[in-house]
Design a protein around this motif. Structure first.
Motif, PDB file in Angstrom:
ATOM      1  N   ASP A  52       5.485   3.420   1.596  1.00 22.66           N
ATOM      2  CA  ASP A  52       4.379   3.735   2.405  1.00 22.66           C
ATOM      3  C   ASP A  52       3.909   5.280   1.897  1.00 22.66           C
ATOM      4  N   LEU A  53       5.221   6.221   1.881  1.00 19.48           N
ATOM      5  CA  LEU A  53       5.131   7.248   1.728  1.00 19.48           C
ATOM      6  C   LEU A  53       5.786   8.228   0.999  1.00 19.48           C
ATOM      7  N   LEU A  54       5.507   9.034   0.024  1.00 18.88           N
ATOM      8  CA  LEU A  54       6.433   9.503  -1.230  1.00 18.88           C
ATOM      9  C   LEU A  54       5.883  10.735  -1.353  1.00 18.88           C
ATOM     10  N   VAL A  55       6.355  12.145  -0.443  1.00 23.07           N
ATOM     11  CA  VAL A  55       5.963  13.191  -0.224  1.00 23.07           C
ATOM     12  C   VAL A  55       6.587  13.829  -1.651  1.00 23.07           C
ATOM     13  N   VAL A  56       6.461  14.821  -2.367  1.00 21.44           N
ATOM     14  CA  VAL A  56       6.608  15.411  -4.255  1.00 21.44           C
ATOM     15  C   VAL A  56       6.467  16.998  -4.247  1.00 21.44           C
ATOM     16  N   ARG A  57       7.383  17.777  -3.849  1.00 23.72           N
ATOM     17  CA  ARG A  57       7.156  19.093  -3.644  1.00 23.72           C
ATOM     18  C   ARG A  57       7.766  20.035  -4.834  1.00 23.72           C
ATOM     19  N   PRO A  58       7.686  20.952  -5.894  1.00 20.87           N
ATOM     20  CA  PRO A  58       8.334  22.133  -6.002  1.00 20.87           C
ATOM     21  C   PRO A  58       9.148  21.869  -5.011  1.00 20.87           C
ATOM     22  N   ARG A  59      10.502  22.331  -5.521  1.00 20.01           N
ATOM     23  CA  ARG A  59      11.269  22.806  -4.570  1.00 20.01           C
ATOM     24  C   ARG A  59      11.364  23.992  -3.778  1.00 20.01           C
ATOM     25  N   ALA A  60      10.639  25.570  -4.510  1.00 16.62           N
ATOM     26  CA  ALA A  60      10.106  26.585  -4.248  1.00 16.62           C
ATOM     27  C   ALA A  60       9.029  26.187  -3.098  1.00 16.62           C
ATOM     28  N   GLN A  61       8.712  25.216  -2.538  1.00 18.07           N
ATOM     29  CA  GLN A  61       7.054  25.072  -2.329  1.00 18.07           C
ATOM     30  C   GLN A  61       8.177  24.087  -0.738  1.00 18.07           C
ATOM     31  N   ALA A  62       7.846  24.832   0.636  1.00 16.44           N
ATOM     32  CA  ALA A  62       8.815  24.983   1.435  1.00 16.44           C
ATOM     33  C   ALA A  62       7.246  23.573   2.365  1.00 16.44           C
ATOM     34  N   ASN A  63       5.888  24.428   2.592  1.00 15.58           N
ATOM     35  CA  ASN A  63       4.635  23.916   2.945  1.00 15.58           C
ATOM     36  C   ASN A  63       3.940  24.121   2.186  1.00 15.58           C
ATOM     37  N   ASN A  64       2.913  23.697   2.866  1.00 14.91           N
ATOM     38  CA  ASN A  64       0.983  24.195   2.470  1.00 14.91           C
ATOM     39  C   ASN A  64       0.598  25.594   2.209  1.00 14.91           C
ATOM     40  N   THR A  65       1.845  26.181   2.532  1.00 15.06           N
ATOM     41  CA  THR A  65       0.866  28.028   2.637  1.00 15.06           C
ATOM     42  C   THR A  65       2.783  28.690   2.694  1.00 15.06           C
ATOM     43  N   THR A  66       3.659  28.104   2.498  1.00 23.09           N
ATOM     44  CA  THR A  66       4.847  28.898   2.108  1.00 23.09           C
ATOM     45  C   THR A  66       5.755  28.255   0.558  1.00 23.09           C
ATOM     46  N   ILE A  67       5.618  29.071  -0.587  1.00 23.50           N
ATOM     47  CA  ILE A  67       6.328  29.496  -1.528  1.00 23.50           C
ATOM     48  C   ILE A  67       7.008  30.197  -1.948  1.00 23.50           C
ATOM     49  N   ALA A  68       8.293  30.373  -2.084  1.00 19.13           N
ATOM     50  CA  ALA A  68       9.250  30.843  -2.296  1.00 19.13           C
ATOM     51  C   ALA A  68       8.522  31.466  -4.273  1.00 19.13           C
ATOM     52  N   ARG A  69       8.277  33.163  -4.348  1.00 13.40           N
ATOM     53  CA  ARG A  69       7.619  32.868  -5.105  1.00 13.40           C
ATOM     54  C   ARG A  69       8.581  34.282  -5.758  1.00 13.40           C
ATOM     55  N   THR A  70       9.664  33.838  -6.808  1.00 12.69           N
ATOM     56  CA  THR A  70      11.031  34.458  -7.489  1.00 12.69           C
ATOM     57  C   THR A  70      10.821  34.964  -8.228  1.00 12.69           C
ATOM     58  N   GLY A  71      10.300  34.425  -8.572  1.00 13.94           N
ATOM     59  CA  GLY A  71      10.141  34.299 -10.554  1.00 13.94           C
ATOM     60  C   GLY A  71      11.252  33.558 -10.807  1.00 13.94           C
ATOM     61  N   VAL A  72      11.411  32.421 -10.546  1.00 11.16           N
ATOM     62  CA  VAL A  72      12.208  31.436 -11.007  1.00 11.16           C
ATOM     63  C   VAL A  72      11.565  29.693 -11.295  1.00 11.16           C
ATOM     64  N   VAL A  95       0.933  -1.147  -0.051  1.00 12.61           N
ATOM     65  CA  VAL A  95       0.377   0.047   0.479  1.00 12.61           C
ATOM     66  C   VAL A  95       0.454   1.345   0.243  1.00 12.61           C
ATOM     67  N   ILE A  96       0.418   1.879  -0.965  1.00 18.75           N
ATOM     68  CA  ILE A  96       1.613   3.118  -1.539  1.00 18.75           C
ATOM     69  C   ILE A  96       0.591   4.539  -1.929  1.00 18.75           C
ATOM     70  N   GLU A  97       1.692   5.598  -0.601  1.00 18.78           N
ATOM     71  CA  GLU A  97       0.626   6.467  -0.657  1.00 18.78           C
ATOM     72  C   GLU A  97       1.550   7.567  -1.841  1.00 18.78           C
ATOM     73  N   ILE A  98       1.342   8.458  -2.676  1.00 16.17           N
ATOM     74  CA  ILE A  98       2.353   9.711  -2.959  1.00 16.17           C
ATOM     75  C   ILE A  98       1.017  10.802  -2.903  1.00 16.17           C
ATOM     76  N   ALA A  99       2.034  11.844  -2.191  1.00 15.80           N
ATOM     77  CA  ALA A  99       1.668  12.555  -1.797  1.00 15.80           C
ATOM     78  C   ALA A  99       1.806  13.982  -2.580  1.00 15.80           C
ATOM     79  N   PRO A 100       2.159  14.783  -3.515  1.00 13.06           N
ATOM     80  CA  PRO A 100       1.572  15.702  -4.250  1.00 13.06           C
ATOM     81  C   PRO A 100       1.769  17.300  -3.853  1.00 13.06           C
ATOM     82  N   GLY A 101       2.288  17.873  -3.959  1.00  6.39           N
ATOM     83  CA  GLY A 101       1.849  19.458  -3.269  1.00  6.39           C
ATOM     84  C   GLY A 101       2.002  20.174  -4.310  1.00  6.39           C
ATOM     85  N   ALA A 102       2.502  21.705  -4.560  1.00  4.16           N
ATOM     86  CA  ALA A 102       1.834  22.229  -6.021  1.00  4.16           C
ATOM     87  C   ALA A 102       2.411  21.687  -6.951  1.00  4.16           C
ATOM     88  N   VAL A 103       1.086  21.786  -8.017  1.00  2.00           N
ATOM     89  CA  VAL A 103       1.216  20.785  -9.359  1.00  2.00           C
ATOM     90  C   VAL A 103       0.036  21.213 -10.520  1.00  2.00           C
TER      91      VAL A 103
END
Length: 251
Positions: free
Chosen positions: A231-251, A174-182
């Motif tokens: 069991d669990l694979l969390v996959v986020r963009p490099r710019a996203q630290a958590n659900n509410t923190t994203i470095a919007r630097t234009g890159v 049983v595998i869980e994939i948890a994506p961030g901002a896609v």
């Protein structure tokens, strides 16, 4: 991957992560039943990839029963990718739209339950198999305006976690994939009722994940040796630290 061809069902296959997963698994040599509500899109995907289209609404007991019967009659199953889901609105709790909450729980939680419950016996008949659930980082944290979606995804996560504990000792992973901002063509557009400008702002100023990134993670976990469970694979963009923190630097 073993030398024997494996077969999977991918739900929510008509767009976004689901369609990307069908393409990736077909390229990796899987036989794929591409399942979703929109038959026209499934037919296009089938023509492109060689996947087998099956029209199903996972909020319908009858539809899911038909899917299970079809899969059993046409070759059995080695894995199921529970990808269908989605978010509706971003209201505060005090302003919550109850119908939107019901719809989110119906597809994200009960839909995943219907499909998993129906197909699990087919995995057992095969001798071993994988249940993969695509949740979200929303399943692992809250954010203002997200209680309906995070609540549904937390419940879906617990479904997967509990199932893993319940089948321990069986050759079932049983595998869980948890994506961030896609950034997909529909997720935020559906969430904001077709407001394209508001949807686009979700991904402004940074490089979000794309559907193929998540499909790559799904394919990797399914290709591990049979004794290895991710069991669990969390996959986020490099710019996203958590659900509410994203470095919007234009890159």
């Amino acid at each position: 991957m073993t030398s024997t061809r494996r077969r999977t069902v991918v739900t929510g296959a008509s767009s976004g992560i689901g369609a990307a997963t069908v393409r990736r698994l077909r390229a990796d040599g899987w036989d794929v039943v591409a399942a979703a509500r929109r038959g026209d899109r499934l037919e296009e995907l089938a023509a492109e990839t060689g996947a087998e289209p099956f029209v199903v609404d996972i909020t319908s007991d009858e539809d899911v029963a038909a899917l299970v019967a079809h899969v059993r009659a046409t070759g059995g199953l080695d894995a199921v990718v529970n990808n269908a889901g989605g978010a509706l609105g971003q209201d505060k709790v005090e302003d919550a739209d109850l119908e939107q909450w019901r719809a989110m729980f119906e597809v994200n939680v009960l839909g995943t339950l219907r499909v998993t419950k129906g197909l699990l016996p087919l995995l057992r008949e095969r001798g071993e198999g994988d249940v993969l659930v695509v949740t979200s980082t929303a399943a692992h944290g809250a954010y203002p305006g997200g209680a309906g979606y995070t609540g549904a995804k937390h419940a879906e996560r617990q479904l997967a976690t509990t199932l893993r504990w319940e089948v321990v000792g069986e050759p079932i992973r049983v595998i869980e994939i948890a994506p961030g901002a896609v950034a997909t063509e529909e997720f935020s557009l559906v969430r904001f009722a077709g407001d394209a400008e508001r949807a686009a702002k979700v991904y402004e100023g940074y490089q979000p994940l794309v559907a193929e990134d998540v499909a790559d993670a799904i394919a990797w976990t399914l290709s591990r040796p049979a004794h290895v469970n991710v069991d669990l694979l969390v996959v986020r963009p490099r710019a996203q630290a958590n659900n509410t923190t994203i470095a919007r630097t234009g890159v």
